[in-house]
Write a protein that holds these residues in place. Structure first.
Motif, PDB file in Angstrom:
ATOM      1  N   UNK A  21      66.459  33.554  60.268  1.00  0.00           N
ATOM      2  CA  UNK A  21      67.857  33.845  60.507  1.00  0.00           C
ATOM      3  C   UNK A  21      68.202  35.303  60.328  1.00  0.00           C
ATOM      4  N   UNK A  22      67.225  36.140  60.093  1.00  0.00           N
ATOM      5  CA  UNK A  22      67.464  37.562  59.886  1.00  0.00           C
ATOM      6  C   UNK A  22      66.527  38.385  60.746  1.00  0.00           C
ATOM      7  N   UNK A  23      66.368  39.604  60.335  1.00  0.00           N
ATOM      8  CA  UNK A  23      65.458  40.480  61.063  1.00  0.00           C
ATOM      9  C   UNK A  23      64.083  40.438  60.415  1.00  0.00           C
ATOM     10  N   UNK A  49      45.869  47.304  61.320  1.00  0.00           N
ATOM     11  CA  UNK A  49      45.562  45.871  61.345  1.00  0.00           C
ATOM     12  C   UNK A  49      46.690  45.076  60.686  1.00  0.00           C
ATOM     13  N   UNK A  50      47.134  45.514  59.511  1.00  0.00           N
ATOM     14  CA  UNK A  50      48.206  44.792  58.829  1.00  0.00           C
ATOM     15  C   UNK A  50      49.540  44.933  59.555  1.00  0.00           C
ATOM     16  N   UNK A  55      54.661  40.970  63.067  1.00  0.00           N
ATOM     17  CA  UNK A  55      55.527  40.263  64.013  1.00  0.00           C
ATOM     18  C   UNK A  55      54.997  38.874  64.358  1.00  0.00           C
ATOM     19  N   UNK A  56      53.680  38.734  64.463  1.00  0.00           N
ATOM     20  CA  UNK A  56      53.104  37.427  64.764  1.00  0.00           C
ATOM     21  C   UNK A  56      53.329  36.420  63.643  1.00  0.00           C
ATOM     22  N   UNK A  65      54.141  35.785  54.488  1.00  0.00           N
ATOM     23  CA  UNK A  65      52.961  36.491  54.990  1.00  0.00           C
ATOM     24  C   UNK A  65      53.328  37.741  55.760  1.00  0.00           C
ATOM     25  N   UNK A  66      54.429  37.680  56.509  1.00  0.00           N
ATOM     26  CA  UNK A  66      54.884  38.859  57.249  1.00  0.00           C
ATOM     27  C   UNK A  66      55.319  39.966  56.296  1.00  0.00           C
TER      28      UNK A  66
END
Length: 101
Positions: A21-23, A49-50, A55-56, A65-66
């Motif tokens: 619900x956010x960025x 790499x990180x 975004x994925x 994890x993001x």
């Protein structure tokens, strides 16, 4: 009876919708690329790499994890910049003055 011209059904709940619900957290990809090119290649590659994972992971719903990948990308970009500055400083202080001897 034909379905031609009728609007498509609405997407399934949660399909292609923002997960938190956010960025998403910042990915620091530009900083990672610049630190790879100008500073320190090994730490810069780790940062890229990180940064590419942020975004994925966010899109798949792994917000934690993001955020962790975002923090690691930032950390490795900072390490690459510091190592690059130190190595270049040593080079300019030690090697260049002794080249004419």
């Amino acid at each position: 009876m034909s379905d031609y011209g009728t609007p498509p059904p609405p997407p399934a709940p949660g399909y292609n919708q923002p997960t938190a619900g956010g960025t998403p957290p910042p990915n620091y990809l530009v900083w990672a690329i610049l630190s790879t090119i100008f500073c320190c290649l090994p730490f810069g590659i780790a940062s890229i790499v990180f940064a590419a994972q942020v975004n994925g992971k966010y899109a798949s719903g792994d917000v934690g994890g993001a955020q962790a990948s975002s923090e690691k990308a930032k950390r490795f970009a900072i390490i690459a910049a510091i190592v690059g500055i130190v190595v270049n400083g040593i080079y300019f202080a030690v090697v260049l003055p002794n080249m004419n001897k």
